[in-house]
Write an enzyme that holds these catalytic residues in place. Sequence first.
Site, PDB file in Angstrom:
ATOM      1  N   CYS A 290      -9.472   2.833  -6.893  1.00  0.00           N
ATOM      2  CA  CYS A 290     -10.912   2.630  -6.728  1.00  0.00           C
ATOM      3  C   CYS A 290     -11.701   3.877  -7.148  1.00  0.00           C
ATOM      4  O   CYS A 290     -12.625   3.807  -7.971  1.00  0.00           O
ATOM      5  CB  CYS A 290     -11.215   2.242  -5.286  1.00  0.00           C
ATOM      6  SG  CYS A 290     -10.354   3.235  -4.047  1.00  0.00           S
TER       7      CYS A 290
HETATM    8  N1  LIG Z   1      -9.023  -1.428  -0.249  1.00  0.00           N
HETATM    9  C1  LIG Z   1      -9.442  -0.982  -1.433  1.00  0.00           C
HETATM   10  O1  LIG Z   1     -10.660  -0.744  -1.635  1.00  0.00           O
HETATM   11  C2  LIG Z   1      -8.476  -0.759  -2.545  1.00  0.00           C
HETATM   12  C3  LIG Z   1      -7.123  -0.957  -2.405  1.00  0.00           C
HETATM   13  N2  LIG Z   1      -6.261  -0.693  -3.447  1.00  0.00           N
HETATM   14  C4  LIG Z   1      -4.831  -0.893  -3.290  1.00  0.00           C
HETATM   15  O2  LIG Z   1      -4.564  -2.288  -3.118  1.00  0.00           O
HETATM   16  C5  LIG Z   1      -3.444  -2.469  -2.261  1.00  0.00           C
HETATM   17  C6  LIG Z   1      -3.876  -3.345  -1.074  1.00  0.00           C
HETATM   18  O3  LIG Z   1      -4.878  -2.655  -0.355  1.00  0.00           O
HETATM   19  P1  LIG Z   1      -5.647  -3.280   0.863  1.00  0.00           P
HETATM   20  O4  LIG Z   1      -5.722  -4.752   0.703  1.00  0.00           O
HETATM   21  O5  LIG Z   1      -6.872  -2.518   1.051  1.00  0.00           O
HETATM   22  O6  LIG Z   1      -4.633  -2.955   2.059  1.00  0.00           O
HETATM   23  P2  LIG Z   1      -4.441  -3.737   3.430  1.00  0.00           P
HETATM   24  O7  LIG Z   1      -3.739  -2.790   4.315  1.00  0.00           O
HETATM   25  O8  LIG Z   1      -5.731  -4.321   3.866  1.00  0.00           O
HETATM   26  O9  LIG Z   1      -3.471  -4.931   3.044  1.00  0.00           O
HETATM   27  C7  LIG Z   1      -2.201  -4.739   2.515  1.00  0.00           C
HETATM   28  C8  LIG Z   1      -1.340  -5.953   2.858  1.00  0.00           C
HETATM   29  O10 LIG Z   1      -0.034  -5.709   2.366  1.00  0.00           O
HETATM   30  C9  LIG Z   1       0.927  -6.344   3.197  1.00  0.00           C
HETATM   31  N3  LIG Z   1       2.074  -5.450   3.396  1.00  0.00           N
HETATM   32  C10 LIG Z   1       2.161  -4.399   4.243  1.00  0.00           C
HETATM   33  N4  LIG Z   1       3.373  -3.798   4.121  1.00  0.00           N
HETATM   34  C11 LIG Z   1       4.037  -4.493   3.168  1.00  0.00           C
HETATM   35  C12 LIG Z   1       5.330  -4.380   2.595  1.00  0.00           C
HETATM   36  N5  LIG Z   1       6.174  -3.419   2.978  1.00  0.00           N
HETATM   37  N6  LIG Z   1       5.693  -5.265   1.642  1.00  0.00           N
HETATM   38  C13 LIG Z   1       4.852  -6.227   1.240  1.00  0.00           C
HETATM   39  N7  LIG Z   1       3.620  -6.400   1.756  1.00  0.00           N
HETATM   40  C14 LIG Z   1       3.219  -5.534   2.699  1.00  0.00           C
HETATM   41  C15 LIG Z   1       0.234  -6.628   4.521  1.00  0.00           C
HETATM   42  O11 LIG Z   1       0.224  -8.023   4.717  1.00  0.00           O
HETATM   43  P3  LIG Z   1       1.444  -8.807   5.386  1.00  0.00           P
HETATM   44  O12 LIG Z   1       1.779  -8.129   6.683  1.00  0.00           O
HETATM   45  O13 LIG Z   1       0.855 -10.167   5.562  1.00  0.00           O
HETATM   46  O14 LIG Z   1       2.550  -8.736   4.388  1.00  0.00           O
HETATM   47  C16 LIG Z   1      -1.189  -6.168   4.346  1.00  0.00           C
HETATM   48  O15 LIG Z   1      -2.127  -7.120   4.793  1.00  0.00           O
HETATM   49  C17 LIG Z   1      -3.007  -1.074  -1.812  1.00  0.00           C
HETATM   50  O16 LIG Z   1      -1.962  -0.632  -2.627  1.00  0.00           O
HETATM   51  C18 LIG Z   1      -4.264  -0.238  -2.048  1.00  0.00           C
HETATM   52  O17 LIG Z   1      -3.959   1.079  -2.231  1.00  0.00           O
HETATM   53  C19 LIG Z   1      -6.705  -0.299  -4.669  1.00  0.00           C
HETATM   54  C20 LIG Z   1      -8.035  -0.114  -4.878  1.00  0.00           C
HETATM   55  C21 LIG Z   1      -9.026  -0.292  -3.829  1.00  0.00           C
HETATM   56  C1  LIG Z   2     -11.489   5.224   2.159  1.00  0.00           C
HETATM   57  C2  LIG Z   2     -10.027   5.437   1.867  1.00  0.00           C
HETATM   58  O1  LIG Z   2      -9.268   5.840   2.719  1.00  0.00           O
HETATM   59  N1  LIG Z   2      -9.629   5.154   0.638  1.00  0.00           N
HETATM   60  C3  LIG Z   2      -8.256   5.288   0.246  1.00  0.00           C
HETATM   61  C4  LIG Z   2      -8.051   4.636  -1.092  1.00  0.00           C
HETATM   62  C5  LIG Z   2      -6.590   4.363  -1.204  1.00  0.00           C
HETATM   63  C6  LIG Z   2      -6.119   3.507  -2.257  1.00  0.00           C
HETATM   64  O2  LIG Z   2      -6.786   2.652  -2.804  1.00  0.00           O
HETATM   65  O3  LIG Z   2      -4.826   3.723  -2.526  1.00  0.00           O
HETATM   66  P1  LIG Z   2      -4.050   3.806  -3.882  1.00  0.00           P
HETATM   67  O4  LIG Z   2      -3.560   5.183  -3.974  1.00  0.00           O
HETATM   68  O5  LIG Z   2      -3.001   2.799  -3.767  1.00  0.00           O
HETATM   69  O6  LIG Z   2      -5.042   3.507  -4.969  1.00  0.00           O
HETATM   70  C7  LIG Z   2      -7.834   6.765   0.182  1.00  0.00           C
HETATM   71  O7  LIG Z   2      -8.680   7.623   0.002  1.00  0.00           O
HETATM   72  O8  LIG Z   2      -6.619   7.032   0.235  1.00  0.00           O
END
Ligand SMILES: NC(=O)C1=CN([C@@H]2O[C@H](COP(=O)(O)OP(=O)(O)OC[C@H]3O[C@@H](n4cnc5c(N)ncnc54)[C@H](OP(=O)(O)O)[C@@H]3O)[C@@H](O)[C@H]2O)C=CC1
Ligand SMILES: CC(=O)N[C@@H](CCC(=O)OP(=O)(O)O)C(=O)O
Length: 345
Positions: A149
């Site tokens: 992000c």
């Molecule tokens: N939030 C953001 O703004 C952004 C996020 N990302 C990336 O996107 C990905 C998802 O982020 P986000 O949705 O925010 O995270 P969340 O923590 O909200 O959701 C991640 C989901 O992954 C599942 N999970 C947890 N552990 C495992 C595992 N070991 N194996 C498989 N599934 C697992 C869980 O669901 P369940 O228990 O149902 O499996 C959980 O709900 C991350 O890698 C994050 O870094 C990238 C850019 C921006």
């Molecule tokens: C607000 C906040 O905590 N943001 C997260 C964004 C993490 C993320 O998106 O993780 P990836 O490294 O998988 O892209 C952070 O700063 O670590």
Amino acid sequence: MKASVIGASGYGGIELIRLLSNHPNFDLHAVYSSSKDDVPVTEEYPHLADICPLPLTKIDTEAIKTESDVVFLAVPSGAAASLAPQLAGGHAKVVDLSGDLRLKETEDYKKWYKKDPAPKEFIADAVYGLTEWNRENVKSASVLSNPGCYPTAALLGLAPAVKNGIIDVKNIIIDAKSGVSGAGRGLSPLIHFAEMNDNFRIYKVNEHQHIPEIEQQLSWWNEEVAPITFSTHLLPVSRGIMATMYAPLSKEMTTEEVHTLYADTYKNDPFVRVRPSKQFPGIKEVAGSNFCDISVDVDTRTNRLVVVSVIDNLVKGAAGQAIQNANIMFGFDETAGLKGFPMYP
Ligand SMILES: NC(=O)C1=CN([C@@H]2O[C@H](COP(=O)(O)OP(=O)(O)OC[C@H]3O[C@@H](n4cnc5c(N)ncnc54)[C@H](OP(=O)(O)O)[C@@H]3O)[C@@H](O)[C@H]2O)C=CC1
Ligand SMILES: CC(=O)N[C@@H](CCC(=O)OP(=O)(O)O)C(=O)O
């Protein structure tokens, strides 16, 4: 086309569900979880009633590989490193939202993520999907690594200046702020309401895992680039990222000249809006949309260029850009399913 989502119970996952439910070419086929089996998504998220009637199902990589046309991985960094290689090589194209396939040097991944990397050869074949700057490679990708992000906001804001050599690339400072959903749905003391509300914090000072990702892309554009200073702050809001970038100009330019360069660079990019001079964007002005809004200004007193870039971390910073990339991978209109405008106020 059948689209599946792994990690569908997380914030990135439900944003994928929201956007895919309005997509003209992708149908949501299945949603997967590592911790739940046969549990309606609506049990976790009642607001998805009528949008996603599917149950969260245990991850079955073999079924996904054959039954889906595209699978979005919205799981934590570390988990995708092993899941993505299992999913690749079948019928389904893989779009990974985590940080696991972004860094080409596995030593960098170990250092900054402090986890075991995916196999180096696998990472080498994954296409880095900063869409506006890598469309040709995205077209033929079978495994796509969606940018982080913060890197999305920062790199879109810096690209025209770095690629055109108008700034001193040895002196780049990125000052970034994110809403709390950027940390995902899991709880931690930093994002506890009483710690975060009415507060403003800097975190991961000089240790953020997005530093090597930003430097990697900058150095692909200009090999003179030196290590950057990158600071991240937590805003007491749900969504949104603002990245403010500072760098000395390497030649004399006015705000109008830099603005023209930026506006020309992005004139054919449907999701990058270069603002008129002196009209600086706020995060609300892109909330819920796939837009990245950018402003530039030259400080004649310090000879520094200031660039402000805002995105919604869950849309252009995650699910939206992932769908934008998938659209290109399948030859669809790049904007398909992503035409929603920001919610304001
Ligand atoms: N939030 C953001 O703004 C952004 C996020 N990302 C990336 O996107 C990905 C998802 O982020 P986000 O949705 O925010 O995270 P969340 O923590 O909200 O959701 C991640 C989901 O992954 C599942 N999970 C947890 N552990 C495992 C595992 N070991 N194996 C498989 N599934 C697992 C869980 O669901 P369940 O228990 O149902 O499996 C959980 O709900 C991350 O890698 C994050 O870094 C990238 C850019 C921006
Ligand atoms: C607000 C906040 O905590 N943001 C997260 C964004 C993490 C993320 O998106 O993780 P990836 O490294 O998988 O892209 C952070 O700063 O670590």
